[in-house]
Design a protein around this motif. Structure first.
Motif: not given
Length: 268
Positions: A195-216
């Motif tokens: 399940s490792l990569m599926d779990e990592a992708m799920a977290v990454a997808e949550m991260v990607c919902r944030q505004p990209p410039e203020v994320l950085r």
């Protein structure tokens, strides 16, 4: 995007999956032109303003077992290598690798699929979030081969797990399993291997919902807080916040809340 076979970079929407690809040597790093290759790859990732998150993992059964023991043995028995030569080897190799991963501007998730030893453990610690497969192992075994943590680990590791635990790893050379790593807060979550990569992708997808410039910008603030004092961070926070207030994404976020809809961030 593919500059070499050392790092495989697979783009999945706003996410880049970066795989250390030296499975025949348990993903050892830091020798030859590794520093230049890693630096070039990660410079390209930083330059891509559409990229919002990176997942770092390893090919095969190891995340990264650290340095290459065969190469270290060759160095140890080569009387022609003098101290200045060793300095150049480290600066051009292992140090470039570490600095490259430290310099990544977007959030990094380490998906630790197997052994993370020495340099491999420190690379995992450079990630912002760490997920471990149940079979993963961790160690900082530099002293067992007669070396100090020459990759900057003495600065990195205590900031993740504290002085006491870092001392235990360094001074005993012990290897710990994934549940112990979770207890020591070396990782944030342990999941089934499959399940490792599926779990990592799920977290990454949550991260990607944030505004990209203020994320950085938020990651930059967090990194700066490690190195700077309170007043410096307060000043930097104010400057970043002024810039954030003027972005289209800030206005979009507020509009979306009022209109009860998901936001559509553009990075502007």
């Amino acid at each position: 995007m593919q500059l070499s076979n050392l790092l495989l970079v697979e783009r999945r929407g706003d996410i880049a999956v970066v795989t250390i690809n030296r499975p025949d040597r348990r993903n050892a790093l830091g020798f030859g032109d590794d520093g230049d290759v890693v630096e070039a790859h990660l410079r390209e990732l930083n330059a891509d303003r559409t990229l919002r998150c990176v997942i770092l993992t390893g090919a095969g059964t190891a995340f990264s077992a650290g340095g290459d023991l065969k190469q270290l043995s060759r160095w140890a028995h080569d009387a022609s290598i003098r101290p200045p030569d060793f300095l150049k080897l480290y600066e051009a190799g292992i140090h470039k690798v570490v600095r490259g991963f430290w310099s990544l501007e977007m959030p990094v998730i380490a998906a630790i699929n197997g052994s993370a030893i020495g340099l491999g453990n420190d690379l995992a610690c450079l990630a912002d979030m760490r997920l471990a497969a149940a079979s993963a192992k961790f160690g900082a075994t530099f002293l067992k081969i007669g070396l100090v943590p020459g990759d900057g680990g003495a600065w990195i590791l205590p900031r993740i797990i504290g002085w006491e635990r870092a001392s235990e790893l360094y001074f005993t050379g012990k290897i710990i399993d994934a549940p112990t790593a979770l207890d020591w807060r070396l990782v944030g979550r342990v999941v089934a291997d499959e399940s490792l990569m599926d779990e990592a992708m799920a977290v990454a997808e949550m991260v990607c919902r944030q505004p990209p410039e203020v994320l950085r910008a938020t990651k930059k603030l967090m990194r700066a807080s490690i190195l700077q004092g309170f007043e410096d961070i307060m000043s930097l926070s104010a400057r970043y916040q002024v810039m954030a207030h003027l972005t289209d994404d800030h206005r979009e976020a507020l509009d979306a809340i009022h209109e009860r809809r998901p936001p559509a961030f553009s990075g502007s």
